[in-house]
Design an enzyme around this catalytic site. Structure first.
Site, mmCIF file in Angstrom:
data_model
loop_
_atom_site.group_PDB
_atom_site.id
_atom_site.type_symbol
_atom_site.label_atom_id
_atom_site.label_comp_id
_atom_site.label_asym_id
_atom_site.label_seq_id
_atom_site.Cartn_x
_atom_site.Cartn_y
_atom_site.Cartn_z
ATOM 1 N N LYS A 83 0.906 -1.210 -0.142
ATOM 2 C CA LYS A 83 0.062 0.026 -0.037
ATOM 3 C C LYS A 83 1.067 1.309 -0.091
ATOM 4 O O LYS A 83 2.106 0.888 0.596
ATOM 5 C CB LYS A 83 -0.900 0.062 1.054
ATOM 6 C CG LYS A 83 -2.111 0.825 0.949
ATOM 7 C CD LYS A 83 -3.360 0.246 0.940
ATOM 8 C CE LYS A 83 -4.512 0.958 0.787
ATOM 9 N NZ LYS A 83 -5.807 0.443 0.433
ATOM 10 N N GLY A 183 -25.076 2.980 4.896
ATOM 11 C CA GLY A 183 -24.144 3.555 3.595
ATOM 12 C C GLY A 183 -24.667 3.064 2.322
ATOM 13 O O GLY A 183 -24.442 1.988 1.980
ATOM 14 N N GLY A 185 -23.679 4.252 -0.748
ATOM 15 C CA GLY A 185 -22.816 4.950 -1.816
ATOM 16 C C GLY A 185 -22.709 4.098 -2.759
ATOM 17 O O GLY A 185 -23.574 3.180 -3.084
ATOM 18 N N LYS A 186 -21.466 4.088 -3.455
ATOM 19 C CA LYS A 186 -21.045 3.149 -4.702
ATOM 20 C C LYS A 186 -21.431 1.652 -4.270
ATOM 21 O O LYS A 186 -22.051 0.932 -5.026
ATOM 22 C CB LYS A 186 -19.766 3.454 -4.980
ATOM 23 C CG LYS A 186 -19.405 4.944 -5.436
ATOM 24 C CD LYS A 186 -18.010 5.086 -6.053
ATOM 25 C CE LYS A 186 -16.930 4.786 -5.312
ATOM 26 N NZ LYS A 186 -16.991 5.847 -4.164
ATOM 27 N N VAL A 187 -21.137 1.063 -3.136
ATOM 28 C CA VAL A 187 -21.191 -0.142 -2.860
ATOM 29 C C VAL A 187 -22.425 -0.320 -2.466
ATOM 30 O O VAL A 187 -23.257 -1.423 -2.922
ATOM 31 C CB VAL A 187 -20.062 -0.704 -1.992
ATOM 32 C CG1 VAL A 187 -20.182 -2.236 -1.656
ATOM 33 C CG2 VAL A 187 -18.634 -0.574 -2.590
ATOM 34 N N GLY A 188 -23.001 0.392 -1.411
ATOM 35 C CA GLY A 188 -24.204 0.357 -0.848
ATOM 36 C C GLY A 188 -25.417 0.069 -2.054
ATOM 37 O O GLY A 188 -26.306 -0.599 -1.837
HETATM 38 N N1 LIG Z 1 -15.659 0.771 -3.442
HETATM 39 C C1 LIG Z 1 -14.835 -0.377 -3.478
HETATM 40 O O1 LIG Z 1 -14.683 -0.927 -4.372
HETATM 41 C C2 LIG Z 1 -14.728 -0.647 -2.105
HETATM 42 C C3 LIG Z 1 -13.809 -1.719 -1.883
HETATM 43 C C4 LIG Z 1 -13.532 -2.442 -0.620
HETATM 44 C C5 LIG Z 1 -13.979 -1.626 0.564
HETATM 45 N N2 LIG Z 1 -14.760 -0.665 0.325
HETATM 46 C C6 LIG Z 1 -15.109 -0.030 1.308
HETATM 47 O O2 LIG Z 1 -16.639 -0.149 1.517
HETATM 48 C C7 LIG Z 1 -17.254 1.254 2.118
HETATM 49 C C8 LIG Z 1 -18.057 1.823 1.020
HETATM 50 O O3 LIG Z 1 -17.344 2.200 -0.230
HETATM 51 P P1 LIG Z 1 -18.127 2.926 -1.172
HETATM 52 O O4 LIG Z 1 -17.031 3.193 -2.488
HETATM 53 O O5 LIG Z 1 -19.539 2.682 -1.517
HETATM 54 O O6 LIG Z 1 -17.808 4.499 -0.666
HETATM 55 P P2 LIG Z 1 -18.788 5.784 -0.906
HETATM 56 O O7 LIG Z 1 -17.949 6.949 -0.230
HETATM 57 O O8 LIG Z 1 -19.227 5.958 -2.260
HETATM 58 O O9 LIG Z 1 -20.117 5.660 0.113
HETATM 59 C C9 LIG Z 1 -19.989 5.587 1.280
HETATM 60 C C10 LIG Z 1 -21.662 6.070 1.856
HETATM 61 O O10 LIG Z 1 -21.552 5.951 3.122
HETATM 62 C C11 LIG Z 1 -22.310 7.311 3.723
HETATM 63 N N3 LIG Z 1 -21.931 7.343 5.023
HETATM 64 C C12 LIG Z 1 -20.932 8.058 5.402
HETATM 65 N N4 LIG Z 1 -21.039 7.997 6.708
HETATM 66 C C13 LIG Z 1 -22.278 7.421 7.345
HETATM 67 C C14 LIG Z 1 -22.955 7.409 8.433
HETATM 68 N N5 LIG Z 1 -22.275 7.492 9.921
HETATM 69 N N6 LIG Z 1 -23.934 6.767 8.481
HETATM 70 C C15 LIG Z 1 -24.635 6.282 7.258
HETATM 71 N N7 LIG Z 1 -24.005 6.491 5.839
HETATM 72 C C16 LIG Z 1 -22.957 7.180 5.896
HETATM 73 C C17 LIG Z 1 -21.669 8.170 2.551
HETATM 74 O O11 LIG Z 1 -22.930 9.254 2.696
HETATM 75 C C18 LIG Z 1 -21.800 7.349 1.356
HETATM 76 O O12 LIG Z 1 -23.064 7.714 0.507
HETATM 77 C C19 LIG Z 1 -16.050 1.840 2.425
HETATM 78 O O13 LIG Z 1 -15.518 1.805 3.987
HETATM 79 C C20 LIG Z 1 -14.778 1.616 1.619
HETATM 80 O O14 LIG Z 1 -13.305 1.871 2.317
HETATM 81 C C21 LIG Z 1 -15.060 -0.135 -1.109
#
Ligand SMILES: NC(=O)c1ccc[n+]([C@@H]2O[C@H](COP(=O)([O-])OP(=O)(O)OC[C@H]3O[C@@H](n4cnc5c(N)ncnc54)[C@H](O)[C@@H]3O)[C@@H](O)[C@H]2O)c1
Length: 360
Positions: A83, A183, A185-188
């Site tokens: 990393k 959450g 976001g992209k994954v959710g």
């Molecule tokens: N994107 C990937 O490929 C990937 C891979 C491995 C791990 N992750 C992990 O998964 C998680 C989500 O990733 P993502 O890419 O969807 O990120 P993202 O930033 O697109 O989404 C995160 C979401 O969580 C919401 N959020 C933040 N704080 C919050 C809270 N206290 N209560 C409720 N909602 C809240 C944000 O508003 C946002 O919509 C992160 O922890 C990331 O490190 C992501």
């Protein structure tokens, strides 16, 4: 990974190599941590963050690079763990020249380390880094990259959740279960779609009103609750933390009503010991770094020339890996997070040892 106490002393952490990089003209200060190349070149993203101190940046890169070695090992990749962190405010100092200077340092490691996106870096940044080094993944689709890694991250989380559901309820489906997604976001968002396709009931929350509007517009059947605290206390079968780290803490675990935790967020256990608290309460925790490996599987596939179907097949195997970990945990009387670490260490030792067979 789950149960690692951070330290800022590389000599005590078993890292192979830690490289400090500096370019005064562009303001670049980066640290590249290579924990292990036992399984192949180290792969892990670049975090661009305004750390309070160089010690804080070092502690983070040591933790994160070690975590990547475990994640890549259990994802079945022929890749080790590394990393990098760039110390500084990306809003203030990120520039073409800084990213390219960083790319030259990555190139200087001659393929011992492949970089990718992480917090504070994006596919467009990796395209800049790639102008100076071959050892970069997570690039834009126009440049042969895999694009947004959240697609397979969500798919992998869903597979891990199916394995956990099978372990607890006997069938690998979320059909009829109440799943809480924290959450959107992209994954959710992708995960919510997979859950609805599997006929789960979804309860969700997000602090961002735009994410809540997205759910109301696209999936009105999803029940929205005010915040993560309300979700944790809700009547759930499964809790899926998909926002920030530390979702499983001394405050949340005692009130959690779900029987299964499986979500995308990194570093869900707020501190070592939480995995035991979960086990004591009879809550099955599918380790975060196992179930969220779909993203790294997606970017790792770029090294061979990206093929979505091949990468998806690999991410689907997260179901088998999660099953194997949960079985081992039962057999050995261990929390799943500890069982996962053991399996990862076993693969690094067994497959890594093969390199001692002399070829020429
Ligand atoms: N994107 C990937 O490929 C990937 C891979 C491995 C791990 N992750 C992990 O998964 C998680 C989500 O990733 P993502 O890419 O969807 O990120 P993202 O930033 O697109 O989404 C995160 C979401 O969580 C919401 N959020 C933040 N704080 C919050 C809270 N206290 N209560 C409720 N909602 C809240 C944000 O508003 C946002 O919509 C992160 O922890 C990331 O490190 C992501």
């Amino acid at each position: 990974m789950g149960v690692f106490a951070s330290t800022d002393d590389p000599s005590s952490t078993g890292h192979e190599q830690v490289v400090f990089c500096q370019d005064r003209q562009t303001g670049l200060r980066a640290i590249i941590g290579i924990y292990s190349t036992a399984l192949g070149p180290a792969l892990g993203g670049t975090r661009f963050h305004p750390y309070a101190s160089e010690e804080a940046a070092l502690a983070d890169v040591l933790d994160l690079s070690r975590g990547m070695a475990y994640k890549n090992a259990l994802a079945g990749l022929d890749l080790g763990g590394g990393k990098a962190v760039i110390w500084g405010d990306p809003e203030q100092i990120k520039s073409e020249a800084l990213l390219r200077a960083y790319g030259r340092f990555v190139e200087s490691l001659n393929g011992r380390y492949y970089t990718a996106c992480d917090v504070g870096t994006y596919v467009a940044d990796m395209d800049q880094v790639a102008r100076e080094t071959r050892y970069v993944t997570g690039r834009s689709v126009e440049h042969g990259g895999a694009g947004d890694s959240s697609v397979l991250t969500a798919w992998g989380v869903f597979q891990g959740m199916r394995a956990a559901a099978e372990h607890v309820w006997g069938i690998p489906t979320l059909n009829g279960r109440r799943v809480g997604v924290a959450g959107l976001g992209k994954v959710g968002k992708h995960l919510t779609r997979h859950l609805l396709d599997d006929h789960a009931e979804v309860v969700a929350t997000d602090i961002d009103p735009r994410a809540r509007d997205w759910v109301r517009a696209n999936h009105p059947q999803v029940e929205l609750v005010d915040d993560a605290a309300a979700l944790v206390a809700a009547d759930l079968d499964v809790y899926a933390p998909c926002a920030l780290g530390g979702a499983l803490s001394d405050d949340t675990v005692p009130v959690l009503r779900a029987k299964v935790v499986a979500g995308a967020a990194n570093n869900q256990l707020a501190h070592p010991g939480i995995e035991k608290l979960l086990a004591d309460r009879g809550i099955l925790y599918a380790p975060d770094y196992v179930v969220n490996a779909g993203g790294v599987i997606q970017v790792a596939d770029e090294i061979e020339g990206f093929n979505f179907d091949r990468a998806k097949l690999r991410a689907t195997k997260i179901y088998d890996t999660t099953r194997q970990i949960l079985r081992l945990a039962d057999e050995e009387g261990l929390p799943p997070a500890v069982a996962a670490d053991r399996l990862a260490e076993r693969r690094m030792a067994e497959v890594g040892r093969l390199r001692t067979i002399h070829l020429r």
